[in-house]
Design a protein around this motif. Structure first.
Motif, PDB file in Angstrom:
ATOM      1  N   LYS A   1       0.955  -1.279   0.120  1.00 43.73           N
ATOM      2  CA  LYS A   1      -0.060   0.154   0.026  1.00 43.73           C
ATOM      3  C   LYS A   1       0.907   1.355   0.080  1.00 43.73           C
ATOM      4  O   LYS A   1       1.924   1.359   0.780  1.00 43.73           O
ATOM      5  CB  LYS A   1      -0.846  -0.010   1.286  1.00 43.73           C
ATOM      6  CG  LYS A   1      -1.806   1.121   1.378  1.00 43.73           C
ATOM      7  CD  LYS A   1      -2.743   1.119   2.493  1.00 43.73           C
ATOM      8  CE  LYS A   1      -3.960   2.289   2.509  1.00 43.73           C
ATOM      9  NZ  LYS A   1      -4.873   1.952   3.599  1.00 43.73           N
ATOM     10  N   GLY A   2       0.596   1.949  -0.823  1.00 44.37           N
ATOM     11  CA  GLY A   2       1.480   3.252  -1.092  1.00 44.37           C
ATOM     12  C   GLY A   2       0.700   4.462  -0.951  1.00 44.37           C
ATOM     13  O   GLY A   2      -0.452   4.712  -0.571  1.00 44.37           O
ATOM     14  N   SER A   3       1.464   5.717  -1.230  1.00 44.26           N
ATOM     15  CA  SER A   3       0.590   6.923  -0.990  1.00 44.26           C
ATOM     16  C   SER A   3      -0.377   7.204  -2.199  1.00 44.26           C
ATOM     17  O   SER A   3      -1.480   8.008  -1.914  1.00 44.26           O
ATOM     18  CB  SER A   3       1.499   8.198  -1.227  1.00 44.26           C
ATOM     19  OG  SER A   3       2.606   8.078  -0.330  1.00 44.26           O
ATOM     20  N   TYR A   4      -0.280   6.552  -3.235  1.00 48.78           N
ATOM     21  CA  TYR A   4      -1.194   6.722  -4.347  1.00 48.78           C
ATOM     22  C   TYR A   4      -2.004   5.651  -4.734  1.00 48.78           C
ATOM     23  O   TYR A   4      -2.894   5.629  -5.531  1.00 48.78           O
ATOM     24  CB  TYR A   4      -0.302   7.364  -5.579  1.00 48.78           C
ATOM     25  CG  TYR A   4       0.129   8.722  -5.434  1.00 48.78           C
ATOM     26  CD1 TYR A   4      -0.474   9.864  -5.506  1.00 48.78           C
ATOM     27  CD2 TYR A   4       1.511   8.773  -5.030  1.00 48.78           C
ATOM     28  CE1 TYR A   4       0.043  11.063  -5.129  1.00 48.78           C
ATOM     29  CE2 TYR A   4       1.976   9.891  -4.891  1.00 48.78           C
ATOM     30  CZ  TYR A   4       1.395  11.193  -5.059  1.00 48.78           C
ATOM     31  OH  TYR A   4       2.085  12.416  -4.664  1.00 48.78           O
ATOM     32  N   GLY A   5      -1.921   4.576  -4.078  1.00 48.48           N
ATOM     33  CA  GLY A   5      -2.652   3.399  -4.508  1.00 48.48           C
ATOM     34  C   GLY A   5      -2.067   1.968  -3.783  1.00 48.48           C
ATOM     35  O   GLY A   5      -1.306   2.105  -2.928  1.00 48.48           O
ATOM     36  N   ASP A   6      -2.757   0.842  -4.089  1.00 52.31           N
ATOM     37  CA  ASP A   6      -2.656  -0.320  -3.422  1.00 52.31           C
ATOM     38  C   ASP A   6      -1.818  -0.953  -4.551  1.00 52.31           C
ATOM     39  O   ASP A   6      -2.326  -0.960  -5.804  1.00 52.31           O
ATOM     40  CB  ASP A   6      -3.725  -1.166  -2.934  1.00 52.31           C
ATOM     41  CG  ASP A   6      -4.439  -0.322  -1.946  1.00 52.31           C
ATOM     42  OD1 ASP A   6      -3.699   0.380  -1.178  1.00 52.31           O
ATOM     43  OD2 ASP A   6      -5.733  -0.326  -1.860  1.00 52.31           O
ATOM     44  N   VAL A   7      -0.953  -1.964  -4.283  1.00 50.95           N
ATOM     45  CA  VAL A   7      -0.302  -2.808  -5.111  1.00 50.95           C
ATOM     46  C   VAL A   7      -0.672  -4.358  -4.897  1.00 50.95           C
ATOM     47  O   VAL A   7      -0.973  -4.780  -3.599  1.00 50.95           O
ATOM     48  CB  VAL A   7       1.163  -2.848  -4.987  1.00 50.95           C
ATOM     49  CG1 VAL A   7       1.928  -3.867  -5.879  1.00 50.95           C
ATOM     50  CG2 VAL A   7       1.756  -1.578  -5.280  1.00 50.95           C
ATOM     51  N   TYR A   8      -1.189  -5.152  -5.923  1.00 45.35           N
ATOM     52  CA  TYR A   8      -1.727  -6.527  -5.963  1.00 45.35           C
ATOM     53  C   TYR A   8      -0.676  -7.309  -6.329  1.00 45.35           C
ATOM     54  O   TYR A   8      -0.229  -6.967  -7.689  1.00 45.35           O
ATOM     55  CB  TYR A   8      -3.219  -6.740  -6.346  1.00 45.35           C
ATOM     56  CG  TYR A   8      -4.072  -5.662  -5.639  1.00 45.35           C
ATOM     57  CD1 TYR A   8      -5.010  -6.311  -4.598  1.00 45.35           C
ATOM     58  CD2 TYR A   8      -4.321  -4.377  -5.664  1.00 45.35           C
ATOM     59  CE1 TYR A   8      -5.768  -5.654  -3.888  1.00 45.35           C
ATOM     60  CE2 TYR A   8      -5.349  -3.782  -5.120  1.00 45.35           C
ATOM     61  CZ  TYR A   8      -5.997  -4.388  -4.158  1.00 45.35           C
ATOM     62  OH  TYR A   8      -6.966  -3.700  -3.412  1.00 45.35           O
ATOM     63  N   GLN A   9      -0.673  -8.674  -6.060  1.00 43.88           N
ATOM     64  CA  GLN A   9       0.129  -9.657  -6.840  1.00 43.88           C
ATOM     65  C   GLN A   9      -0.835 -10.117  -8.119  1.00 43.88           C
ATOM     66  O   GLN A   9      -1.945 -10.211  -7.656  1.00 43.88           O
ATOM     67  CB  GLN A   9       0.288 -10.969  -5.917  1.00 43.88           C
ATOM     68  CG  GLN A   9       1.295 -11.953  -6.660  1.00 43.88           C
ATOM     69  CD  GLN A   9       1.708 -13.158  -5.762  1.00 43.88           C
ATOM     70  OE1 GLN A   9       0.916 -13.937  -5.816  1.00 43.88           O
ATOM     71  NE2 GLN A   9       2.869 -12.980  -5.254  1.00 43.88           N
ATOM     72  N   ALA A  10      -0.323 -10.371  -9.137  1.00 42.07           N
ATOM     73  CA  ALA A  10      -1.351 -10.798 -10.186  1.00 42.07           C
ATOM     74  C   ALA A  10      -0.550 -11.767 -11.070  1.00 42.07           C
ATOM     75  O   ALA A  10       0.831 -11.765 -10.848  1.00 42.07           O
ATOM     76  CB  ALA A  10      -1.711  -9.477 -11.108  1.00 42.07           C
ATOM     77  N   VAL A  11      -1.225 -12.504 -12.055  1.00 40.57           N
ATOM     78  CA  VAL A  11      -0.479 -13.619 -12.760  1.00 40.57           C
ATOM     79  C   VAL A  11      -0.816 -13.254 -14.161  1.00 40.57           C
ATOM     80  O   VAL A  11      -1.948 -13.075 -14.489  1.00 40.57           O
ATOM     81  CB  VAL A  11      -0.702 -14.859 -12.298  1.00 40.57           C
ATOM     82  CG1 VAL A  11      -0.179 -16.012 -13.254  1.00 40.57           C
ATOM     83  CG2 VAL A  11      -0.503 -15.290 -10.943  1.00 40.57           C
ATOM     84  N   ASN A  12       0.237 -13.085 -14.978  1.00 41.11           N
ATOM     85  CA  ASN A  12       0.132 -13.054 -16.451  1.00 41.11           C
ATOM     86  C   ASN A  12      -0.599 -14.323 -17.064  1.00 41.11           C
ATOM     87  O   ASN A  12       0.146 -15.280 -16.915  1.00 41.11           O
ATOM     88  CB  ASN A  12       1.328 -12.769 -16.982  1.00 41.11           C
ATOM     89  CG  ASN A  12       1.214 -12.423 -18.575  1.00 41.11           C
ATOM     90  OD1 ASN A  12       0.404 -13.002 -19.242  1.00 41.11           O
ATOM     91  ND2 ASN A  12       2.161 -11.337 -18.881  1.00 41.11           N
ATOM     92  N   LEU A  13      -1.640 -14.391 -17.581  1.00 43.74           N
ATOM     93  CA  LEU A  13      -2.473 -15.601 -17.936  1.00 43.74           C
ATOM     94  C   LEU A  13      -1.611 -16.128 -19.117  1.00 43.74           C
ATOM     95  O   LEU A  13      -1.880 -17.332 -19.385  1.00 43.74           O
ATOM     96  CB  LEU A  13      -4.019 -15.094 -18.356  1.00 43.74           C
ATOM     97  CG  LEU A  13      -4.749 -14.822 -17.272  1.00 43.74           C
ATOM     98  CD1 LEU A  13      -6.160 -14.606 -17.700  1.00 43.74           C
ATOM     99  CD2 LEU A  13      -4.684 -15.748 -16.032  1.00 43.74           C
ATOM    100  N   ASP A  14      -0.799 -15.446 -20.013  1.00 43.22           N
ATOM    101  CA  ASP A  14      -0.184 -16.029 -21.083  1.00 43.22           C
ATOM    102  C   ASP A  14       1.210 -16.712 -21.004  1.00 43.22           C
ATOM    103  O   ASP A  14       1.490 -17.328 -21.797  1.00 43.22           O
ATOM    104  CB  ASP A  14      -0.391 -14.919 -22.317  1.00 43.22           C
ATOM    105  CG  ASP A  14      -1.700 -14.736 -22.804  1.00 43.22           C
ATOM    106  OD1 ASP A  14      -2.390 -15.324 -23.447  1.00 43.22           O
ATOM    107  OD2 ASP A  14      -2.080 -13.606 -22.403  1.00 43.22           O
TER     108      ASP A  14
END
Length: 407
Positions: free
Chosen positions: A239-252
């Motif tokens: 979590k930062g000053s300007y937004g939240d960071v999520y772990q994601a997976v590139n489907l390809d």
């Protein structure tokens, strides 16, 4: 022939289940696959369903010691002599498709290895099922993530890629599958080496020519510039000053990525700051946090995490250049490798941070050889010089002759 199991193999991740005849009336080839004598060691009988019938399924997972590929290969499918699951028919390639584990994200991937791009994924019969089919404009080899509710029907062969249709019946939830794969000690740590050691995993059409081509192939527009990254979002990791960071997976590709969700602000200045961040991220191919970034020509002040700030910023912020990124990358490597217990170190000033970094690099042969630790930015190598020095110029967008030698 010994009697079939009455349950899936305990090492299986999922089972290949012939699609229900009531949903797919013409699917006899899938039944032929599960009843083929070459596949009987993987077969098991399901419980009696509502229709009063049992189905024969094939267990797929760590129960298969794959004949082709490496440790990350779950199963190879096709009509070749050395595949793990045999599928008969001239419309099926010798190596039609492969299930593999991405050793970075531990996601299960389906690779289309067929000579005519005749493997495809479809949605199941549940409302929550999602499909993200192969996009054939993407680079070879084609691959896609498969999970409990994503791309859980696999078709292969023929013009419509549905001569053989299987549903993937998963024996654990997605979270349980991930945890189970993570506990496997027989998976290698270096997935890049795994792929380098097993070129057969990336087999493409150039290696086979004896498969019966479909009578009519669909026309595909070759517009790779229009392709966007497809992803599935996981847990929030920051979590930062300007937004939240999520772990994601590139489907390809199956690789882990980070996704930043920006919060909406009414301030015009906040809009400009975020606009600069997005524009910067659009010009690079790696992940970073550029919440207060500026182009070199606009930068006159500096804000950033002190641990990663280049030393020249403390005295003369106007000296900002791409050399700052080299210093930050070097510090990131110190942190990741935890050289000289770098993660546990505490600092009282920026000068103390710089001194600790220089000492840690000097005591590490690996970091010293990289030649990235120069307090004076003019003596610090550029990214292009590092590519020439350590990777023989691989990845350069500039001609090697245009790169000045490293002093």
């Amino acid at each position: 022939m010994p009697p079939l199991r009455t349950a899936e193999h305990p090492g299986a991740l999922f089972s290949l289940v012939p699609m229900n005849p009531s949903l797919v009336p013409m699917n006899p080839r899938a039944d032929g696959v599960v009843s083929n004598s070459r596949n009987q060691h993987l077969a098991w009988l399901s419980e009696v369903g509502e229709d009063g019938k049992q189905t024969t399924n094939l267990s797929v997972g760590f129960n298969i010691c794959s004949k082709k590929g490496g440790f990350s290969t779950i199963a190879t499918i096709g009509r070749g002599d050395d595949v793990d699951i045999y599928v008969e028919g001239s419309a099926i390639s010798k190596l039609q498709c492969t299930f593999q584990i991405h050793l970075g994200s531990k996601k299960v991937m389906l690779f289309d290895n067929s000579t005519s791009h005749t493997t495809q994924v479809y949605s199941g019969d549940k409302q929550e099922d999602i499909v993200r089919p192969f996009e054939h404009e993407r680079p070879l080899p084609r691959s896609i993530v498969v999970t409990e509710n994503l791309n859980n029907v696999v078709g292969m062969g023929g013009e419509a890629r549905n001569l053989v249709l299987f549903r993937l019946h998963w024996h654990r939830t997605d979270a349980e599958t991930l945890k189970y794969i993570q506990t496997r000690q027989d998976l290698p740590k270096n997935y890049q080496q795994e792929y380098a050691d097993n070129p057969g995993l990336a087999q493409t059409r150039s290696q086979e020519h004896d498969t019966t081509e479909p009578s009519r192939m669909q026309t595909r527009a070759h517009t790779p510039s229009q392709l966007r990254m497809r992803y599935t979002v996981g847990d929030r990791v920051g979590k930062g000053s300007y937004g939240d960071v999520y772990q994601a997976v590139n489907l390809d590709t199956g690789s882990l990525v980070a996704m930043k969700v920006l919060r909406v602000e009414s301030s015009f200045q906040a809009y400009l700051t975020r606009k600069r961040e997005v524009e910067t991220l659009a010009r690079i191919s790696h992940l970073g946090d550029f919440g207060l970034c500026n182009p070199d020509v606009h930068a006159s002040t500096s804000v950033g995490t002190p641990l990663y700030k280049a030393p020249e910023l403390a005295k003369r912020p106007e000296l900002q250049s791409s050399k700052m990124d080299i210093w930050s990358l070097m510090v990131t490597m110190l942190w990741v490798l935890d050289i000289e217990s770098f993660r546990m170190a505490s600092f009282s000033s920026e000068q103390e941070i710089c001194n600790k970094i220089v000492r840690a690099v000097a005591r590490s042969p690996i970091m010293t050889e990289l030649q990235m630790c120069s307090v004076e930015p003019t003596r610090r190598p550029s990214a292009a010089q590092l590519l020439v020095l350590h990777f023989k110029g691989s990845g350069l967008t500039t001609h090697p002759n245009a790169i000045p030698p490293l002093n």
